[in-house]
Design a protein around this motif. Sequence first.
Motif, mmCIF file in Angstrom:
data_model
loop_
_atom_site.group_PDB
_atom_site.id
_atom_site.type_symbol
_atom_site.label_atom_id
_atom_site.label_comp_id
_atom_site.label_asym_id
_atom_site.label_seq_id
_atom_site.Cartn_x
_atom_site.Cartn_y
_atom_site.Cartn_z
ATOM 1 N N PHE A 180 4.416 8.383 -5.556
ATOM 2 C CA PHE A 180 3.352 7.748 -6.307
ATOM 3 C C PHE A 180 2.680 8.836 -7.147
ATOM 4 C CE2 PHE A 180 4.005 5.467 -2.322
ATOM 5 C CZ PHE A 180 4.348 4.210 -2.819
ATOM 6 N N ASP A 181 2.970 8.814 -8.454
ATOM 7 C CA ASP A 181 2.552 9.876 -9.370
ATOM 8 C C ASP A 181 1.072 9.714 -9.713
ATOM 9 O OD1 ASP A 181 2.098 11.405 -11.806
ATOM 10 O OD2 ASP A 181 4.264 11.588 -11.952
ATOM 11 N N PHE A 182 0.278 10.705 -9.352
ATOM 12 C CA PHE A 182 -1.163 10.622 -9.572
ATOM 13 C C PHE A 182 -1.526 10.698 -11.054
ATOM 14 C CE2 PHE A 182 -2.169 12.533 -5.123
ATOM 15 C CZ PHE A 182 -1.831 11.322 -4.545
ATOM 16 N N GLU A 183 -0.692 11.364 -11.857
ATOM 17 C CA GLU A 183 -1.024 11.533 -13.279
ATOM 18 C C GLU A 183 -0.628 10.317 -14.100
ATOM 19 O OE1 GLU A 183 -0.108 14.556 -17.037
ATOM 20 O OE2 GLU A 183 0.348 15.175 -14.976
ATOM 21 N N THR A 184 0.622 9.883 -13.963
ATOM 22 C CA THR A 184 1.097 8.756 -14.768
ATOM 23 C C THR A 184 0.776 7.415 -14.137
ATOM 24 O OG1 THR A 184 3.267 8.677 -13.683
ATOM 25 C CG2 THR A 184 3.012 10.189 -15.563
ATOM 26 N N ARG A 185 0.388 7.434 -12.867
ATOM 27 C CA ARG A 185 0.109 6.205 -12.085
ATOM 28 C C ARG A 185 1.360 5.366 -11.912
ATOM 29 N NH1 ARG A 185 -4.017 8.082 -9.855
ATOM 30 N NH2 ARG A 185 -4.773 6.043 -9.193
ATOM 31 N N GLU A 218 2.070 16.129 -9.096
ATOM 32 C CA GLU A 218 0.969 15.723 -8.234
ATOM 33 C C GLU A 218 1.150 14.265 -7.835
ATOM 34 O OE1 GLU A 218 -1.710 17.371 -6.971
ATOM 35 O OE2 GLU A 218 -0.783 19.218 -7.695
ATOM 36 N N GLY A 219 1.228 14.027 -6.543
ATOM 37 C CA GLY A 219 1.392 12.655 -6.093
ATOM 38 C C GLY A 219 1.617 12.582 -4.602
ATOM 39 N N THR A 233 4.904 -0.884 14.208
ATOM 40 C CA THR A 233 3.673 -0.180 14.566
ATOM 41 C C THR A 233 2.494 -0.779 13.815
ATOM 42 O OG1 THR A 233 3.727 1.505 12.813
ATOM 43 C CG2 THR A 233 5.069 1.910 14.782
ATOM 44 N N THR A 234 1.308 -0.441 14.246
ATOM 45 C CA THR A 234 0.099 -0.964 13.593
ATOM 46 C C THR A 234 -0.051 -0.431 12.173
ATOM 47 O OG1 THR A 234 -1.189 0.834 14.581
ATOM 48 C CG2 THR A 234 -1.116 -1.261 15.783
ATOM 49 N N LEU A 235 0.601 0.692 11.861
ATOM 50 C CA LEU A 235 0.509 1.252 10.514
ATOM 51 C C LEU A 235 1.048 0.297 9.456
ATOM 52 C CD1 LEU A 235 1.715 4.934 11.125
ATOM 53 C CD2 LEU A 235 -0.611 4.195 10.568
ATOM 54 N N MET A 236 1.975 -0.593 9.837
ATOM 55 C CA MET A 236 2.621 -1.464 8.861
ATOM 56 C C MET A 236 1.627 -2.353 8.129
ATOM 57 S SD MET A 236 5.868 -1.078 8.418
ATOM 58 C CE MET A 236 6.184 -2.602 7.550
ATOM 59 N N HIS A 237 0.551 -2.742 8.782
ATOM 60 C CA HIS A 237 -0.342 -3.750 8.219
ATOM 61 C C HIS A 237 -1.714 -3.190 7.839
ATOM 62 C CE1 HIS A 237 2.589 -6.854 9.262
ATOM 63 N NE2 HIS A 237 2.778 -6.166 10.374
ATOM 64 N N GLU A 238 -1.856 -1.878 7.921
ATOM 65 C CA GLU A 238 -3.100 -1.247 7.478
ATOM 66 C C GLU A 238 -3.042 -1.029 5.974
ATOM 67 O OE1 GLU A 238 -3.631 2.364 9.607
ATOM 68 O OE2 GLU A 238 -3.803 1.395 11.573
ATOM 69 N N LYS A 239 -4.070 -1.451 5.273
ATOM 70 C CA LYS A 239 -4.117 -1.222 3.832
ATOM 71 C C LYS A 239 -4.564 0.204 3.557
ATOM 72 C CE LYS A 239 -4.760 -5.853 1.929
ATOM 73 N NZ LYS A 239 -3.585 -5.788 1.033
ATOM 74 N N ARG A 240 -3.924 0.821 2.582
ATOM 75 C CA ARG A 240 -4.305 2.174 2.182
ATOM 76 C C ARG A 240 -4.231 2.270 0.664
ATOM 77 N NH1 ARG A 240 -2.469 5.244 5.693
ATOM 78 N NH2 ARG A 240 -1.904 3.578 7.134
ATOM 79 N N GLN A 241 -5.043 3.142 0.116
ATOM 80 C CA GLN A 241 -5.109 3.264 -1.341
ATOM 81 C C GLN A 241 -3.862 3.969 -1.862
ATOM 82 O OE1 GLN A 241 -7.726 1.891 -2.984
ATOM 83 N NE2 GLN A 241 -6.693 2.266 -4.945
ATOM 84 N N ILE A 242 -3.105 3.271 -2.700
ATOM 85 C CA ILE A 242 -1.918 3.824 -3.350
ATOM 86 C C ILE A 242 -2.098 3.623 -4.848
ATOM 87 C CG2 ILE A 242 0.579 3.711 -3.588
ATOM 88 C CD1 ILE A 242 -0.207 4.635 -0.832
ATOM 89 N N LEU A 243 -2.362 4.709 -5.549
ATOM 90 C CA LEU A 243 -2.643 4.650 -6.982
ATOM 91 C C LEU A 243 -3.789 3.671 -7.245
ATOM 92 C CD1 LEU A 243 0.995 4.860 -8.425
ATOM 93 C CD2 LEU A 243 -0.611 6.710 -7.946
ATOM 94 N N ASN A 244 -3.507 2.562 -7.934
ATOM 95 C CA ASN A 244 -4.591 1.654 -8.332
ATOM 96 C C ASN A 244 -4.780 0.484 -7.374
ATOM 97 O OD1 ASN A 244 -4.874 3.183 -10.753
ATOM 98 N ND2 ASN A 244 -3.128 2.066 -11.619
#
Length: 418
Positions: free
Chosen positions: A45-50, A67-68, A80-91
């Motif tokens: 997930f490219d932080f510069e180009t999004r 950077e990403g 695992t419980t990680l599968m359904h946790e929302k996390r910020q990915i780009l936008n």
Amino acid sequence: MAPFRPWIGIDFGTSNSAVAYVVSDVPRLVHFDAKAQTLPTTFFFDFETRESLIGEPANRALLDGLEGRFMRALKRVLGTTLMHEKRQILNERLTFVEIIGSFLRKLKERAEAELGVPCTRVVSGRPVVFHGQNDPREEQAEADLRACYDAAGFTEVRFCPEPAAAAIATGVAGHGAFTGLVVDIGGGTSDFSVFHSSTAGIEILANHGVRIGGTDFDRAISIDHVMPLLGKGSMIRDVFGSGSSQAPNAIFNDRATWEVIPFLYTAQNRRMVEDMLKLAESPERLARLATVLQHELGHELAFAVERGKIAVNAGAQDPAIKLDMLEAGLAARLRDALVAESLSDHARRLASGAHAVLLQAGATAAQIDRVVYVGGSSLMGVVPETMRNIFPAAEHSFASVFTAVAEGLAIMAAQEAA
């Protein structure tokens, strides 16, 4: 000619994935470019180009130092419980169901582009076990994988154990009647299938699996040979008093674990290492760990370990894990004996898995005519060496190690379409 029915087979792997379909009774692999018939199961997930990159472009972005956020081995997160946790990915705030779904959608779109028809029905491979026999996460892991296919736009999904699919692909190759064992060593799991092949077709006698794969080989080698260079085993002086204690192993073990690496770049971890560094009796090694966290170099280290593992397995001269990204000339030298020692526990578990599947099949080692290896990690010398000790009289052969599962799934997909 009957119209083509768009059932496809997908081998969604921990490290690499493949897609296949059948034309005129022959399985064909989808091409991802002019040469590649597999796609690395990686994300960047490219932080510069999004932009969100998948496969080789994701790998290149990481190695080029963009950077990403890089992710690999997400198949091991299923259940695992990680599968359904929302996390910020780009936008966006996304779950791993949605992230993996986007990867499967890419496979779907590539198949549709090659076939010229919509592909909404799939036979998917799955490990015999995701986590372990009788593990409560097993049912949830398959449900999670189904949800990922739903997110990708598939409307019908069937599952098949991956070594059974490889057995089907092997059995139609014209070898006559025989009893065989598929040893499928992937990136995250090791699966075994005992099968009988005859003119009547393939009969699967038993399936068994253990949660060991190439990423575990990497982890063991990294913990033994790289992490000591980053401070594993360092002594940390007590804040109060004159005593000292060993630096906790957890951060080093996590640093060597592919699927955990993206979650380690936290302020809490950085502070912990900085505090240890101030009190370390050998601060130069822990300073390297601080650099890894500061510059988010964990995946670069993991790829370096993987390259070193491959080099020693290939018999390269003076093989080493090169760590120039940390310090010019820094390297962990490897030898066959060192790698064998690091992987000895895994070899014992692989042997136990082979004996377990024989027991389930009601067969003996002497009754196995052929041992067929599939999966990229089956190329590690420890795998055939372990199996030859158990099956000395059998014929040992490597199938299409990266694609046999996908080909077998395609054959099953064609049967669904019939």
